[in-house]
Design a protein around this motif. Structure first.
Motif, PDB file in Angstrom:
ATOM      1  N   GLN A 259      28.332  60.122  36.085  1.00 24.30           N
ATOM      2  CA  GLN A 259      28.641  59.933  34.667  1.00 24.30           C
ATOM      3  C   GLN A 259      29.632  60.962  34.139  1.00 24.30           C
ATOM      4  N   ARG A 260      29.830  62.063  34.888  1.00 26.96           N
ATOM      5  CA  ARG A 260      30.798  63.071  34.467  1.00 26.96           C
ATOM      6  C   ARG A 260      31.795  63.309  35.601  1.00 26.96           C
ATOM      7  N   PRO A 261      32.824  62.452  35.690  1.00 27.21           N
ATOM      8  CA  PRO A 261      33.760  62.533  36.823  1.00 27.21           C
ATOM      9  C   PRO A 261      34.495  63.863  36.919  1.00 27.21           C
ATOM     10  N   GLU A 262      34.634  64.583  35.791  1.00 33.25           N
ATOM     11  CA  GLU A 262      35.321  65.870  35.857  1.00 33.25           C
ATOM     12  C   GLU A 262      34.544  66.877  36.699  1.00 33.25           C
ATOM     13  N   ILE A 263      33.238  66.641  36.873  1.00 37.00           N
ATOM     14  CA  ILE A 263      32.411  67.500  37.729  1.00 37.00           C
ATOM     15  C   ILE A 263      32.221  66.868  39.096  1.00 37.00           C
ATOM     16  N   SER A 264      31.839  65.592  39.109  1.00 38.37           N
ATOM     17  CA  SER A 264      31.460  64.946  40.371  1.00 38.37           C
ATOM     18  C   SER A 264      32.620  64.862  41.354  1.00 38.37           C
ATOM     19  N   THR A 265      33.852  64.684  40.890  1.00 36.33           N
ATOM     20  CA  THR A 265      34.982  64.572  41.815  1.00 36.33           C
ATOM     21  C   THR A 265      35.219  65.864  42.585  1.00 36.33           C
ATOM     22  N   VAL A 287      30.085  50.606  42.789  1.00 39.59           N
ATOM     23  CA  VAL A 287      30.872  50.896  43.993  1.00 39.59           C
ATOM     24  C   VAL A 287      32.288  51.295  43.602  1.00 39.59           C
ATOM     25  N   GLN A 288      32.863  50.563  42.652  1.00 35.56           N
ATOM     26  CA  GLN A 288      34.209  50.874  42.169  1.00 35.56           C
ATOM     27  C   GLN A 288      34.251  52.291  41.597  1.00 35.56           C
ATOM     28  N   ARG A 289      33.258  52.638  40.803  1.00 38.63           N
ATOM     29  CA  ARG A 289      33.222  53.965  40.174  1.00 38.63           C
ATOM     30  C   ARG A 289      33.086  55.053  41.240  1.00 38.63           C
ATOM     31  N   TRP A 290      32.246  54.800  42.249  1.00 37.45           N
ATOM     32  CA  TRP A 290      32.055  55.786  43.311  1.00 37.45           C
ATOM     33  C   TRP A 290      33.380  56.119  43.992  1.00 37.45           C
ATOM     34  N   PHE A 291      34.121  55.087  44.374  1.00 40.27           N
ATOM     35  CA  PHE A 291      35.365  55.325  45.109  1.00 40.27           C
ATOM     36  C   PHE A 291      36.518  55.763  44.209  1.00 40.27           C
ATOM     37  N   GLU A 292      36.330  55.692  42.911  1.00 35.88           N
ATOM     38  CA  GLU A 292      37.297  56.314  42.009  1.00 35.88           C
ATOM     39  C   GLU A 292      37.128  57.831  41.984  1.00 35.88           C
ATOM     40  N   VAL A 296      34.087  59.568  50.089  1.00 32.29           N
ATOM     41  CA  VAL A 296      32.919  59.618  50.971  1.00 32.29           C
ATOM     42  C   VAL A 296      32.382  58.204  51.197  1.00 32.29           C
ATOM     43  N   PRO A 297      32.212  57.770  52.444  1.00 32.39           N
ATOM     44  CA  PRO A 297      31.702  56.414  52.718  1.00 32.39           C
ATOM     45  C   PRO A 297      30.321  56.183  52.113  1.00 32.39           C
ATOM     46  N   LEU A 298      30.067  54.935  51.792  1.00 27.42           N
ATOM     47  CA  LEU A 298      28.815  54.524  51.155  1.00 27.42           C
ATOM     48  C   LEU A 298      28.117  53.515  52.056  1.00 27.42           C
ATOM     49  N   LEU A 299      26.909  53.839  52.475  1.00 30.35           N
ATOM     50  CA  LEU A 299      26.110  52.939  53.323  1.00 30.35           C
ATOM     51  C   LEU A 299      25.081  52.243  52.443  1.00 30.35           C
ATOM     52  N   ASN A 300      25.265  50.942  52.231  1.00 28.00           N
ATOM     53  CA  ASN A 300      24.327  50.170  51.419  1.00 28.00           C
ATOM     54  C   ASN A 300      23.315  49.508  52.338  1.00 28.00           C
ATOM     55  N   VAL A 301      22.017  49.782  52.091  1.00 23.54           N
ATOM     56  CA  VAL A 301      20.971  49.296  52.988  1.00 23.54           C
ATOM     57  C   VAL A 301      19.920  48.525  52.201  1.00 23.54           C
ATOM     58  N   PRO A 319      36.008  49.649  47.772  1.00 25.42           N
ATOM     59  CA  PRO A 319      35.325  48.559  47.062  1.00 25.42           C
ATOM     60  C   PRO A 319      35.600  47.208  47.717  1.00 25.42           C
ATOM     61  N   PRO A 320      34.564  46.428  48.038  1.00 24.04           N
ATOM     62  CA  PRO A 320      34.751  45.126  48.668  1.00 24.04           C
ATOM     63  C   PRO A 320      34.847  44.017  47.611  1.00 24.04           C
ATOM     64  N   PRO A 321      35.323  42.839  48.007  1.00 27.07           N
ATOM     65  CA  PRO A 321      35.328  41.705  47.066  1.00 27.07           C
ATOM     66  C   PRO A 321      33.917  41.330  46.612  1.00 27.07           C
ATOM     67  N   VAL A 322      32.970  41.392  47.545  1.00 30.96           N
ATOM     68  CA  VAL A 322      31.563  41.108  47.254  1.00 30.96           C
ATOM     69  C   VAL A 322      30.714  42.218  47.868  1.00 30.96           C
ATOM     70  N   VAL A 323      29.834  42.807  47.071  1.00 31.36           N
ATOM     71  CA  VAL A 323      28.932  43.832  47.607  1.00 31.36           C
ATOM     72  C   VAL A 323      27.749  43.130  48.261  1.00 31.36           C
ATOM     73  N   THR A 324      27.556  43.380  49.540  1.00 30.97           N
ATOM     74  CA  THR A 324      26.455  42.760  50.269  1.00 30.97           C
ATOM     75  C   THR A 324      25.467  43.837  50.715  1.00 30.97           C
ATOM     76  N   ILE A 325      24.311  43.388  51.207  1.00 33.69           N
ATOM     77  CA  ILE A 325      23.361  44.328  51.814  1.00 33.69           C
ATOM     78  C   ILE A 325      23.563  44.374  53.321  1.00 33.69           C
ATOM     79  N   GLY A 326      24.644  43.753  53.777  1.00 33.88           N
ATOM     80  CA  GLY A 326      25.023  43.838  55.175  1.00 33.88           C
ATOM     81  C   GLY A 326      24.324  42.839  56.070  1.00 33.88           C
ATOM     82  N   ALA A 327      24.356  43.113  57.355  1.00 32.42           N
ATOM     83  CA  ALA A 327      23.764  42.250  58.377  1.00 32.42           C
ATOM     84  C   ALA A 327      22.546  42.948  58.981  1.00 32.42           C
TER      85      ALA A 327
END
Length: 505
Positions: A259-265, A287-292, A296-301, A319-327
């Motif tokens: 929520q505070r990108p000036e710190i988190s980045t 996901v979009q906000r994270w990669f902005e 750091v890679p994000l593992l969605n489980v 950021p992917p077109p569709v966020v999935t929980i993977g295979a």
């Protein structure tokens, strides 16, 4: 699997931890609030407690309540119980006393490990006590040597309580073999080595705590146990100062953290190498906000408590077109079945079922519920024991699963079905909204939102924003600004707290 070469299939987390203590005796095993213990010292303290528990008459699979503060004592108590062959019953001190007492009675625990200042909460119970602080000198007198007997994989190791539809929590029974499966597979999935430091964030009463604790202990890595209270600023400072390499958080906490990108980045960079997200649906907006803010890679489980482990995963580097929980991962089998129990076609929604060798035994003292949720089905000519998750998903053409929400997260507004997650995702895509949650208030949808501090939105503007893509029945008619969305002690959105706030007219 270089980390686990030569491992016996019958090993338990007790044995994998002892092996780490033998291989990495001087490595820091656990740190919390400025204190730390090496693997050899942690093993010795756990052994002393285990010897004491055996002296108290603890037998294999007997439930033991753990109501302890977050920190090193929590890890010592957990390992001590498992080493002695007992079954851990985590009792988070932040839970209401009535709920904790229900869990103790439901498991018929004969011993309670706690602290002196918590003991008064359990005065009405005729149960043996081990007070880690008040009995410290007594515990220190016991041998620090490893026990000669270790638990069997089929013995009960854990009873984790989750919310029950009846109003009472239900206890999920987890065996030692499943716990060991969780530890070794999680360590492989996260690529953990003895050089890593993993943030132990989850409450001991939350399923994620098992992986956060036993995966690093299986490889000689360092576990950083957060304190009881945290703010976004404090948590970011802790991550930076402690050199965490792997984060393991829920989407609600990730949202809080960014929520505070000036710190988190400035913090979300090396040595941090991976974020593992789970426990809730991960949205495209988040996901979009994270990669902005970081690369750091994000593992969605995905993996319910009853799975005891993650059963699907998807690694994101953008950021992917569709966020999935993977295979499906490892030896997990996952199915999307329609209402008649037949596999749904690709792209068609259905209920998610899974089968894995390490799934839970069932629900304690609830045979009817166990039979309802743990079912036997013949699929592909093979008879399988499956768990019905109550989650909706669809299988995509690439073999990945798109999570569609809980069956019970669908509400009816004027006779029409509305998926609350879809409405929340639309609200969070507004540039002036940092977080959002939607509940049913009477016969209308009520939206709660946290402002991002950019061009404060008004109710009409948010309503028009939702109306651009959502059908009229899914557009909230009331918008309430809050400073923060309420979270449970496990870091998930507390929908019950929102329901209490929601206007009924």
């Amino acid at each position: 699997m270089p980390v686990f070469r030569g491992e016996k299939p019958s090993m338990t987390v007790v044995e994998t931890f002892v092996r780490s203590a033998d291989r990495h005796p001087d490595n820091i095993a656990v740190s919390s609030s400025g204190e730390s213990l090496s693997y050899s010292k942690l093993n010795e303290r756990a052994n002393r407690l285990a010897h004491h528990l055996l002296d108290r008459g603890l037998t294999a699979g007997t439930p033991v309540g753990l109501c302890v503060r977050r920190g090193i004592d929590m890890i010592v108590a957990l390992l001590g119980v498992l080493k002695a062959g007992g079954a851990c019953v985590p009792l988070d001190p932040q839970y209401p006393t009535e709920r904790l007492i229900y869990m103790i009675k439901d498991t018929q625990a004969t011993l309670l490990i706690t602290h002196a200042d918590f003991d008064i909460r359990f005065n009405e119970l005729p149960i043996g006590r081990v007070l880690l602080d008040a009995h410290g000198d007594q515990l220190a007198a016991y041998p620090s040597t490893n026990l000669t007997v270790t638990p069997e994989p089929s013995h009960l190791a854990y009873v984790l309580y989750t919310s029950g539809s009846s109003g009472e929590p239900k206890g999920v029974e987890i065996e030692h073999g499943a716990l060991r499966d969780n530890a070794t597979k999680t360590a492989q999935l996260l690529g953990l080595t003895a050089d890593d430091a993993l943030l132990q964030f989850a409450s001991l009463s939350f399923a994620s705590a098992m992986g956060q604790i036993f995966a690093p202990l299986a490889v000689g890595a360092r576990m950083e146990v957060r304190g009881r209270q945290y703010s976004a600023t404090d948590l970011l400072a802790y991550i930076r100062n402690s050199g965490v390499t792997v984060l393991w958080l829920t989407p609600s906490v990730i949202n809080h953290l960014t929520q505070r990108p000036e710190i988190s980045t400035r913090v979300l960079t090396a040595p941090l190498r991976l974020l593992r997200s789970g426990g809730e649906a991960l949205t495209k907006t988040l996901v979009q906000r994270w990669f902005e803010q970081t690369s750091v890679p994000l593992l969605n489980v995905y993996g319910p408590t009853e799975a005891v482990q993650d059963i699907t995963a998807c690694l994101l580097t953008e950021p992917p077109p569709v966020v999935t929980i993977g295979a499906p991962i490892f030896d997990c089998k996952v199915f999307v079945l329609d209402e008649s129990g037949v596999p749904a076609d690709h792209g068609v929604a259905g209920e998610l079922y899974f089968s894995t060798p390490g799934m839970a035994r069932g629900y304690l003292n609830q045979p009817a519920l166990t039979e309802e949720r743990f079912v036997t089905r013949v699929l592909g000519g093979q008879e399988l024991r499956l768990y019905r998750t109550g989650d909706m998903a669809r299988m995509l053409a690439n073999g990945e699963l798109e999570y569609l929400g809980r069956q019970d997260n669908q509400v009816k507004v004027h006779g029409h079905r509305a998926e609350l997650g879809e409405v929340e995702e639309r609200l969070m895509s507004h540039p002036a909204v940092h977080a959002a949650a939607v509940v049913l208030g009477g016969d209308r949808l009520v939206a709660y939102y946290v402002s991002s501090g950019v061009d404060e939105p008004d109710a009409l503007g948010l309503m028009n924003w939702c109306a651009k893509t959502l059908p009229p029945v899914m557009v909230p008619t009331r918008y309430l600004r809050v400073d923060a969305l309420p979270l449970t002690i496990n870091g998930k959105l507390d929908r019950r707290a929102l329901d209490d706030l929601s206007p009924r007219r």
